[in-house]
Design a protein around this motif. Structure first.
Motif, PDB file in Angstrom:
ATOM      1  N   ASP A 177      13.536   7.106 -10.855  1.00 50.39           N
ATOM      2  CA  ASP A 177      13.796   6.777 -12.265  1.00 50.39           C
ATOM      3  C   ASP A 177      13.059   7.505 -13.278  1.00 50.39           C
ATOM      4  O   ASP A 177      12.569   7.201 -14.528  1.00 50.39           O
ATOM      5  CB  ASP A 177      13.164   5.229 -12.557  1.00 50.39           C
ATOM      6  CG  ASP A 177      14.139   4.244 -11.583  1.00 50.39           C
ATOM      7  OD1 ASP A 177      15.018   4.343 -11.491  1.00 50.39           O
ATOM      8  OD2 ASP A 177      13.156   3.206 -11.516  1.00 50.39           O
ATOM      9  N   ALA A 178      13.154   8.852 -12.961  1.00 42.99           N
ATOM     10  CA  ALA A 178      12.633   9.853 -13.866  1.00 42.99           C
ATOM     11  C   ALA A 178      10.980   9.687 -14.280  1.00 42.99           C
ATOM     12  O   ALA A 178      10.884  10.332 -15.420  1.00 42.99           O
ATOM     13  CB  ALA A 178      13.288  10.141 -14.768  1.00 42.99           C
ATOM     14  N   ASP A 179      10.191   9.126 -13.591  1.00 42.64           N
ATOM     15  CA  ASP A 179       9.057   8.731 -13.845  1.00 42.64           C
ATOM     16  C   ASP A 179       8.045   9.994 -13.268  1.00 42.64           C
ATOM     17  O   ASP A 179       8.494  10.648 -12.344  1.00 42.64           O
ATOM     18  CB  ASP A 179       8.385   7.442 -13.791  1.00 42.64           C
ATOM     19  CG  ASP A 179       8.380   7.244 -12.157  1.00 42.64           C
ATOM     20  OD1 ASP A 179       8.826   7.972 -11.435  1.00 42.64           O
ATOM     21  OD2 ASP A 179       7.521   6.075 -11.827  1.00 42.64           O
ATOM     22  N   ALA A 180       6.874  10.339 -13.923  1.00 42.08           N
ATOM     23  CA  ALA A 180       6.057  11.478 -13.430  1.00 42.08           C
ATOM     24  C   ALA A 180       5.064  10.703 -12.767  1.00 42.08           C
ATOM     25  O   ALA A 180       3.631  10.840 -12.923  1.00 42.08           O
ATOM     26  CB  ALA A 180       5.522  12.302 -14.490  1.00 42.08           C
ATOM     27  N   ALA A 181       5.399  10.186 -11.549  1.00 45.70           N
ATOM     28  CA  ALA A 181       4.233   9.216 -10.947  1.00 45.70           C
ATOM     29  C   ALA A 181       3.604  10.337  -9.884  1.00 45.70           C
ATOM     30  O   ALA A 181       4.174  11.170  -9.243  1.00 45.70           O
ATOM     31  CB  ALA A 181       4.875   8.348 -10.079  1.00 45.70           C
ATOM     32  N   LEU A 182       2.273  10.078  -9.394  1.00 46.65           N
ATOM     33  CA  LEU A 182       1.398  10.673  -8.743  1.00 46.65           C
ATOM     34  C   LEU A 182       0.813   9.599  -7.863  1.00 46.65           C
ATOM     35  O   LEU A 182       0.673   8.605  -8.091  1.00 46.65           O
ATOM     36  CB  LEU A 182       0.156  11.242  -9.418  1.00 46.65           C
ATOM     37  CG  LEU A 182       0.657  12.291 -10.480  1.00 46.65           C
ATOM     38  CD1 LEU A 182      -0.585  12.660 -11.396  1.00 46.65           C
ATOM     39  CD2 LEU A 182       1.422  13.597 -10.105  1.00 46.65           C
ATOM     40  N   VAL A 183       0.395  10.126  -6.759  1.00 47.33           N
ATOM     41  CA  VAL A 183      -0.358   9.198  -5.594  1.00 47.33           C
ATOM     42  C   VAL A 183      -1.761   9.985  -5.347  1.00 47.33           C
ATOM     43  O   VAL A 183      -2.038  11.083  -5.250  1.00 47.33           O
ATOM     44  CB  VAL A 183       0.440   9.290  -4.248  1.00 47.33           C
ATOM     45  CG1 VAL A 183      -0.289   8.606  -3.165  1.00 47.33           C
ATOM     46  CG2 VAL A 183       1.916   8.729  -4.467  1.00 47.33           C
ATOM     47  N   LEU A 184      -2.610   8.729  -5.607  1.00 45.26           N
ATOM     48  CA  LEU A 184      -4.132   9.436  -5.403  1.00 45.26           C
ATOM     49  C   LEU A 184      -4.549   8.926  -4.179  1.00 45.26           C
ATOM     50  O   LEU A 184      -4.509   7.484  -4.033  1.00 45.26           O
ATOM     51  CB  LEU A 184      -4.913   8.838  -6.624  1.00 45.26           C
ATOM     52  CG  LEU A 184      -6.340   8.717  -6.363  1.00 45.26           C
ATOM     53  CD1 LEU A 184      -6.848  10.250  -6.501  1.00 45.26           C
ATOM     54  CD2 LEU A 184      -7.097   7.876  -7.579  1.00 45.26           C
ATOM     55  N   SER A 185      -4.931   9.655  -3.216  1.00 48.47           N
ATOM     56  CA  SER A 185      -5.850   9.327  -2.026  1.00 48.47           C
ATOM     57  C   SER A 185      -7.157   9.684  -2.175  1.00 48.47           C
ATOM     58  O   SER A 185      -7.593  10.904  -2.477  1.00 48.47           O
ATOM     59  CB  SER A 185      -5.325   9.916  -0.831  1.00 48.47           C
ATOM     60  OG  SER A 185      -3.789   9.762  -0.721  1.00 48.47           O
ATOM     61  N   ILE A 186      -8.007   8.717  -2.171  1.00 47.57           N
ATOM     62  CA  ILE A 186      -9.384   8.970  -2.409  1.00 47.57           C
ATOM     63  C   ILE A 186     -10.223   8.207  -1.336  1.00 47.57           C
ATOM     64  O   ILE A 186      -9.787   7.046  -1.002  1.00 47.57           O
ATOM     65  CB  ILE A 186      -9.735   8.429  -3.878  1.00 47.57           C
ATOM     66  CG1 ILE A 186     -11.162   9.000  -4.202  1.00 47.57           C
ATOM     67  CG2 ILE A 186      -9.796   7.288  -4.060  1.00 47.57           C
ATOM     68  CD1 ILE A 186     -11.657   9.155  -5.751  1.00 47.57           C
ATOM     69  N   ALA A 187     -11.584   8.553  -0.710  1.00 51.72           N
ATOM     70  CA  ALA A 187     -12.303   7.950   0.047  1.00 51.72           C
ATOM     71  C   ALA A 187     -13.448   7.554  -0.763  1.00 51.72           C
ATOM     72  O   ALA A 187     -14.253   8.282  -1.446  1.00 51.72           O
ATOM     73  CB  ALA A 187     -12.986   8.865   0.978  1.00 51.72           C
ATOM     74  N   ALA A 188     -13.520   6.164  -0.863  1.00 55.20           N
ATOM     75  CA  ALA A 188     -14.696   5.605  -1.517  1.00 55.20           C
ATOM     76  C   ALA A 188     -15.913   5.150  -0.544  1.00 55.20           C
ATOM     77  O   ALA A 188     -15.374   4.979   0.600  1.00 55.20           O
ATOM     78  CB  ALA A 188     -14.343   4.225  -2.295  1.00 55.20           C
TER      79      ALA A 188
END
Length: 198
Positions: A177-188
Protein backbone atom coordinates in the motif's frame (compact mmCIF):
# COMPACT_ATOMS: atom_id res chain seq x y z
CA UNK A 1 111.84 34.98 79.95
CA UNK A 2 112.20 32.70 76.92
CA UNK A 3 113.13 29.05 77.47
CA UNK A 4 114.81 27.22 74.69
CA UNK A 5 114.18 23.55 74.65
CA UNK A 6 115.68 20.98 72.38
CA UNK A 7 113.63 17.78 71.93
CA UNK A 8 116.88 15.78 71.89
CA UNK A 9 117.63 16.96 75.44
CA UNK A 10 114.51 15.18 76.74
CA UNK A 11 115.22 11.75 78.10
CA UNK A 12 112.22 9.41 78.33
CA UNK A 13 113.77 7.54 81.25
CA UNK A 14 113.74 10.78 83.30
CA UNK A 15 110.26 12.13 82.56
CA UNK A 16 109.99 13.47 86.08
CA UNK A 17 112.75 16.01 85.42
CA UNK A 18 111.10 17.50 82.35
CA UNK A 19 109.90 21.07 82.60
CA UNK A 20 106.27 21.33 83.78
CA UNK A 21 105.16 23.00 80.52
CA UNK A 22 106.45 20.00 78.54
CA UNK A 23 104.80 17.61 80.98
CA UNK A 24 101.49 19.50 80.67
CA UNK A 25 101.79 19.48 76.88
CA UNK A 26 102.48 15.72 76.86
CA UNK A 27 99.60 15.13 79.24
CA UNK A 28 97.24 17.19 77.05
CA UNK A 29 98.45 15.31 73.97
CA UNK A 30 97.93 11.94 75.70
CA UNK A 31 94.45 13.01 76.89
CA UNK A 32 93.54 14.15 73.36
CA UNK A 33 94.73 10.83 71.92
CA UNK A 34 92.78 8.94 74.60
CA UNK A 35 89.63 10.94 73.85
CA UNK A 36 90.02 10.49 70.08
CA UNK A 37 90.60 6.76 70.54
CA UNK A 38 87.58 6.49 72.83
CA UNK A 39 85.46 8.42 70.34
CA UNK A 40 86.57 6.23 67.48
CA UNK A 41 86.10 3.00 69.38
CA UNK A 42 83.02 3.71 71.45
CA UNK A 43 81.11 6.68 70.08
CA UNK A 44 81.42 5.96 66.35
CA UNK A 45 79.28 2.82 66.76
CA UNK A 46 76.74 4.83 68.72
CA UNK A 47 76.73 7.54 66.04
CA UNK A 48 75.87 4.87 63.47
CA UNK A 49 73.05 3.71 65.72
CA UNK A 50 71.88 7.30 66.14
CA UNK A 51 71.93 7.90 62.37
CA UNK A 52 69.92 4.69 61.83
CA UNK A 53 67.45 5.73 64.55
CA UNK A 54 67.06 9.17 62.92
CA UNK A 55 66.37 7.55 59.55
CA UNK A 56 63.85 5.22 61.17
CA UNK A 57 62.27 8.18 62.95
CA UNK A 58 61.75 10.02 59.66
CA UNK A 59 60.20 6.93 58.02
CA UNK A 60 57.96 6.40 61.06
CA UNK A 61 56.89 10.06 60.92
CA UNK A 62 56.05 9.68 57.21
CA UNK A 63 54.06 6.50 57.93
CA UNK A 64 52.27 8.25 60.80
CA UNK A 65 51.35 11.18 58.51
CA UNK A 66 50.06 8.76 55.85
CA UNK A 67 47.97 6.83 58.38
CA UNK A 68 46.69 10.06 59.92
CA UNK A 69 45.55 11.24 56.47
CA UNK A 70 43.80 7.89 55.97
CA UNK A 71 42.12 8.23 59.37
CA UNK A 72 41.05 11.79 58.51
CA UNK A 73 39.53 10.52 55.24
CA UNK A 74 37.71 7.63 56.93
CA UNK A 75 34.34 9.41 57.37
CA UNK A 76 34.33 10.46 53.69
CA UNK A 77 35.30 6.93 52.61
CA UNK A 78 32.51 5.47 54.74
CA UNK A 79 30.04 7.95 53.24
CA UNK A 80 31.16 6.99 49.72
CA UNK A 81 30.87 3.30 50.63
CA UNK A 82 27.34 3.82 51.93
CA UNK A 83 26.38 5.82 48.82
CA UNK A 84 27.83 3.10 46.59
CA UNK A 85 25.97 0.40 48.52
CA UNK A 86 22.72 2.39 48.19
CA UNK A 87 23.30 2.89 44.46
CA UNK A 88 24.05 -0.83 44.07
CA UNK A 89 20.88 -1.73 45.96
CA UNK A 90 18.89 0.65 43.71
CA UNK A 91 20.41 -0.99 40.63
CA UNK A 92 19.53 -4.44 42.00
CA UNK A 93 15.94 -3.30 42.48
CA UNK A 94 15.87 -2.35 38.79
CA UNK A 95 16.88 -5.87 37.74
CA UNK A 96 13.91 -8.13 37.14
CA UNK A 97 13.36 -11.20 39.25
CA UNK A 98 12.22 -14.50 37.72
CA UNK A 99 8.61 -13.62 38.35
CA UNK A 100 8.95 -10.18 36.74
CA UNK A 101 10.14 -11.36 33.29
CA UNK A 102 6.59 -11.80 31.93
CA UNK A 103 5.78 -8.27 33.11
CA UNK A 104 8.89 -7.01 31.31
CA UNK A 105 7.75 -8.73 28.09
CA UNK A 106 4.36 -7.05 28.54
CA UNK A 107 6.07 -3.66 28.95
CA UNK A 108 8.03 -4.21 25.72
CA UNK A 109 4.81 -5.26 23.94
CA UNK A 110 3.00 -2.18 25.30
CA UNK A 111 5.83 0.06 24.04
CA UNK A 112 5.47 -1.47 20.57
CA UNK A 113 1.68 -1.13 20.52
CA UNK A 114 1.84 2.44 21.88
CA UNK A 115 4.06 3.39 18.93
CA UNK A 116 1.78 1.69 16.34
CA UNK A 117 4.29 -1.05 15.50
CA UNK A 118 3.30 -4.48 14.38
CA UNK A 119 5.13 -7.14 16.36
CA UNK A 120 6.55 -9.97 14.29
CA UNK A 121 8.06 -11.77 17.26
CA UNK A 122 9.49 -11.47 20.77
CA UNK A 123 11.54 -14.55 21.68
CA UNK A 124 13.20 -15.31 25.00
CA UNK A 125 16.50 -17.19 24.82
CA UNK A 126 18.11 -19.22 27.61
CA UNK A 127 19.71 -17.30 30.47
CA UNK A 128 23.46 -16.94 30.14
CA UNK A 129 25.56 -16.84 33.32
CA UNK A 130 28.01 -13.99 33.84
CA UNK A 131 30.10 -13.05 36.90
CA UNK A 132 27.45 -12.12 39.48
CA UNK A 133 24.38 -11.96 37.29
CA UNK A 134 22.47 -13.81 34.60
CA UNK A 135 21.80 -12.34 31.16
CA UNK A 136 18.40 -12.98 29.62
CA UNK A 137 18.51 -12.26 25.86
CA UNK A 138 15.27 -11.24 24.16
CA UNK A 139 15.05 -11.18 20.34
CA UNK A 140 12.59 -8.54 19.11
CA UNK A 141 11.36 -8.03 15.54
CA UNK A 142 8.89 -5.18 14.93
CA UNK A 143 7.60 -3.38 11.84
CA UNK A 144 6.81 0.32 11.40
CA UNK A 145 8.17 3.56 10.01
CA UNK A 146 11.45 5.19 11.04
CA UNK A 147 9.97 7.53 13.67
CA UNK A 148 7.84 4.80 15.21
CA UNK A 149 10.91 2.57 15.52
CA UNK A 150 12.89 5.38 17.15
CA UNK A 151 10.09 6.08 19.64
CA UNK A 152 9.89 2.34 20.43
CA UNK A 153 13.62 2.11 21.14
CA UNK A 154 13.36 5.18 23.38
CA UNK A 155 10.39 3.67 25.24
CA UNK A 156 12.25 0.39 25.83
CA UNK A 157 15.32 2.25 27.07
CA UNK A 158 13.11 4.23 29.49
CA UNK A 159 11.57 1.15 31.14
CA UNK A 160 11.87 0.98 34.91
CA UNK A 161 13.78 -2.30 34.62
CA UNK A 162 17.26 -2.39 33.16
CA UNK A 163 17.11 -3.40 29.50
CA UNK A 164 20.02 -2.87 27.12
CA UNK A 165 19.67 -2.98 23.36
CA UNK A 166 22.26 -4.60 21.10
CA UNK A 167 22.89 -5.70 17.52
CA UNK A 168 20.05 -3.90 15.78
CA UNK A 169 19.30 -4.21 12.10
CA UNK A 170 16.84 -2.10 10.11
CA UNK A 171 15.73 -3.35 6.72
CA UNK A 172 13.01 -2.17 4.35
CA UNK A 173 9.89 -4.27 4.30
CA UNK A 174 8.48 -5.04 0.88
CA UNK A 175 6.17 -2.07 0.26
CA UNK A 176 2.51 -2.74 0.76
CA UNK A 177 0.00 0.00 0.00
CA UNK A 178 2.90 2.36 -0.81
CA UNK A 179 3.95 2.79 2.84
CA UNK A 180 7.61 3.14 3.75
CA UNK A 181 7.69 0.35 6.33
CA UNK A 182 10.87 -0.85 7.97
CA UNK A 183 11.59 -3.98 9.96
CA UNK A 184 13.69 -3.60 13.12
CA UNK A 185 15.47 -6.67 14.46
CA UNK A 186 17.10 -5.98 17.79
CA UNK A 187 18.56 -8.01 20.65
CA UNK A 188 17.44 -6.77 24.04
CA UNK A 189 19.14 -8.00 27.17
CA UNK A 190 17.98 -7.83 30.73
CA UNK A 191 19.94 -8.95 33.77
CA UNK A 192 19.22 -10.80 36.98
CA UNK A 193 21.44 -10.69 40.06
CA UNK A 194 22.62 -14.05 41.41
CA UNK A 195 22.76 -14.00 45.20
CA UNK A 196 25.11 -16.97 45.65
CA UNK A 197 27.61 -15.98 42.94
CA UNK A 198 31.28 -16.51 43.86
Amino acid sequence: MYLSLDIQDLDFSEVGTWPSAVKALCFALAAALALAGGYLLHLSGQRDELAAAERRESSLKAEYQRKRRLADELPAVRARRDATAAAFAAMLRRLPADTEVPGLIEDITRAAVANDLSIHRIDLADEQPAQIYLVLPIAIVVRGDYHQLGAFVGAVAALSRIVTLHDFEIAPDPPTDADAALVLSIAAKTYRYVEDAP
